[in-house]
Design a protein around this motif. Structure first.
Motif, PDB file in Angstrom:
ATOM      1  N   ILE A   1     -25.019  11.929  19.317  1.00 20.21           N
ATOM      2  CA  ILE A   1     -24.339  11.870  20.823  1.00 20.21           C
ATOM      3  C   ILE A   1     -25.287  11.118  21.743  1.00 20.21           C
ATOM      4  O   ILE A   1     -26.806  11.200  21.409  1.00 20.21           O
ATOM      5  CB  ILE A   1     -24.333  13.212  21.227  1.00 20.21           C
ATOM      6  N   CYS A   2     -25.017  10.135  22.351  1.00 20.86           N
ATOM      7  CA  CYS A   2     -25.769   9.651  23.387  1.00 20.86           C
ATOM      8  C   CYS A   2     -26.409  10.815  24.454  1.00 20.86           C
ATOM      9  O   CYS A   2     -25.549  11.475  25.014  1.00 20.86           O
ATOM     10  CB  CYS A   2     -25.113   8.564  24.343  1.00 20.86           C
TER      11      CYS A   2
ATOM     12  N   CYS B   1     -25.506   3.235  28.442  1.00 21.80           N
ATOM     13  CA  CYS B   1     -26.601   3.947  29.104  1.00 21.80           C
ATOM     14  C   CYS B   1     -28.130   3.360  28.959  1.00 21.80           C
ATOM     15  O   CYS B   1     -28.854   3.558  29.788  1.00 21.80           O
ATOM     16  CB  CYS B   1     -26.553   5.436  28.454  1.00 21.80           C
TER      17      CYS B   1
ATOM     18  N   ASP C   1     -26.250   5.085  23.805  1.00 21.90           N
ATOM     19  CA  ASP C   1     -25.345   4.159  23.726  1.00 21.90           C
ATOM     20  C   ASP C   1     -25.749   2.940  24.520  1.00 21.90           C
ATOM     21  O   ASP C   1     -26.493   2.850  25.395  1.00 21.90           O
ATOM     22  CB  ASP C   1     -23.996   4.564  24.038  1.00 21.90           C
TER      23      ASP C   1
ATOM     24  N   GLY D   1     -21.291  18.609  28.051  1.00 20.83           N
ATOM     25  CA  GLY D   1     -20.665  18.617  29.704  1.00 20.83           C
ATOM     26  C   GLY D   1     -21.585  19.104  30.649  1.00 20.83           C
ATOM     27  O   GLY D   1     -21.502  18.950  31.850  1.00 20.83           O
TER      28      GLY D   1
ATOM     29  N   CYS E   1     -25.301  10.559  28.350  1.00 25.74           N
ATOM     30  CA  CYS E   1     -23.910  10.719  28.898  1.00 25.74           C
ATOM     31  C   CYS E   1     -23.192  11.661  27.852  1.00 25.74           C
ATOM     32  O   CYS E   1     -22.183  12.166  28.526  1.00 25.74           O
ATOM     33  CB  CYS E   1     -22.820   9.307  28.909  1.00 25.74           C
ATOM     34  N   GLY E   2     -23.611  11.969  26.953  1.00 25.94           N
ATOM     35  CA  GLY E   2     -22.974  12.902  25.843  1.00 25.94           C
ATOM     36  C   GLY E   2     -21.859  12.392  25.079  1.00 25.94           C
ATOM     37  O   GLY E   2     -21.208  13.177  24.563  1.00 25.94           O
ATOM     38  N   CYS E   3     -21.689  11.053  25.180  1.00 27.93           N
ATOM     39  CA  CYS E   3     -20.590  10.617  24.140  1.00 27.93           C
ATOM     40  C   CYS E   3     -21.031  10.561  22.747  1.00 27.93           C
ATOM     41  O   CYS E   3     -22.180   9.869  22.737  1.00 27.93           O
ATOM     42  CB  CYS E   3     -19.943   9.437  25.141  1.00 27.93           C
ATOM     43  N   GLU E   4     -20.114  10.382  21.939  1.00 30.95           N
ATOM     44  CA  GLU E   4     -20.391   9.994  20.487  1.00 30.95           C
ATOM     45  C   GLU E   4     -20.767   8.702  20.293  1.00 30.95           C
ATOM     46  O   GLU E   4     -20.312   7.870  21.046  1.00 30.95           O
ATOM     47  CB  GLU E   4     -19.209  10.416  19.535  1.00 30.95           C
ATOM     48  N   VAL E   5     -21.891   8.015  19.493  1.00 33.70           N
ATOM     49  CA  VAL E   5     -22.117   6.961  19.237  1.00 33.70           C
ATOM     50  C   VAL E   5     -21.504   6.640  17.974  1.00 33.70           C
ATOM     51  O   VAL E   5     -21.551   7.247  16.901  1.00 33.70           O
ATOM     52  CB  VAL E   5     -23.827   6.525  19.701  1.00 33.70           C
ATOM     53  N   TYR E   6     -21.397   5.208  17.929  1.00 32.33           N
ATOM     54  CA  TYR E   6     -20.717   4.608  16.582  1.00 32.33           C
ATOM     55  C   TYR E   6     -20.958   3.143  16.509  1.00 32.33           C
ATOM     56  O   TYR E   6     -21.396   2.586  17.958  1.00 32.33           O
ATOM     57  CB  TYR E   6     -19.285   5.197  16.423  1.00 32.33           C
TER      58      TYR E   6
ATOM     59  N   TRP F   1     -25.531   0.874  19.863  1.00 34.49           N
ATOM     60  CA  TRP F   1     -26.470   2.011  20.378  1.00 34.49           C
ATOM     61  C   TRP F   1     -27.693   1.741  19.970  1.00 34.49           C
ATOM     62  O   TRP F   1     -27.884   0.677  19.288  1.00 34.49           O
ATOM     63  CB  TRP F   1     -25.924   3.419  19.621  1.00 34.49           C
TER      64      TRP F   1
END
Length: 175
Positions: free
Chosen positions: A23-24, A70, A67, A105, A27-32, A39
């Protein structure tokens, strides 16, 4: 001339990916996707042009998963990034500098430790026991730890004395 690898080892990369749950942390978003394009493992205390010979530069406490968007924001908004712990000055220790990370969040302040873990406590507030001796512990932590164990020992002694009394009573009744 071959290019010198100044980045983290594959084992350290996996350790940080596991700690950060892919997870970044900004920002909390999943990285792929592809590392370096989608990333990065961002160095909180920058390596500098050409890398560095300081081994702690590639410790997990200095690395954080971001990511690409970010990472660009961290690099372009340096004052905010220093405030939030995503950047650390060369003379500071990343392990002793809290970072504001996204989690479910919300944002929370944590310390990233060199062993690949994280927590809310400053490294001097953590207690590590090596060879039966306390290491890296502030006096207040040691006092609290000894007070806790003193209470446990007192309770155990009280319980043990109760058992002795009960055994003596049982022995007297049996006789």
């Amino acid at each position: 001339m071959a290019r010198r690898n100044t980045g983290p080892t594959p084992a350290t990369v996996e350790l940080v990916l596991k700690r950060d749950n892919r997870i970044c942390r900004r920002c909390g978003c999943e990285v792929y996707g592809e590392r370096g394009r989608d990333w990065v493992l961002h160095h909180r205390r920058p390596r500098g042009i050409g890398g560095t010979r300081r081994p702690e530069t590639n410790y997990p406490s200095n690395l954080v998963l971001l990511d690409a968007v970010c990472h660009a924001n961290v690099e372009s908004q340096r004052e905010v990034s220093y405030h939030d712990g995503f950047l650390v000055h060369q003379y500071d220790d990343p392990e002793r500098t809290a970072i504001s990370v996204a989690a479910l969040g919300e944002y929370r302040w944590v310390y990233l430790y060199a062993d690949g873990t994280e927590g809310p406590d400053h490294p001097h507030e953590r207690v590590t026991v090596l060879d039966g001796r306390f290491q890296q512990a502030s006096p207040s932590v040691i006092e609290r730890l000894f007070a806790y164990h003193a209470d446990k020992l007192a309770a155990a002694a009280e319980s043990a004395s109760g058992l002795v009394e009960a055994e003596e009573t049982y022995t007297e009744e049996a006789a």
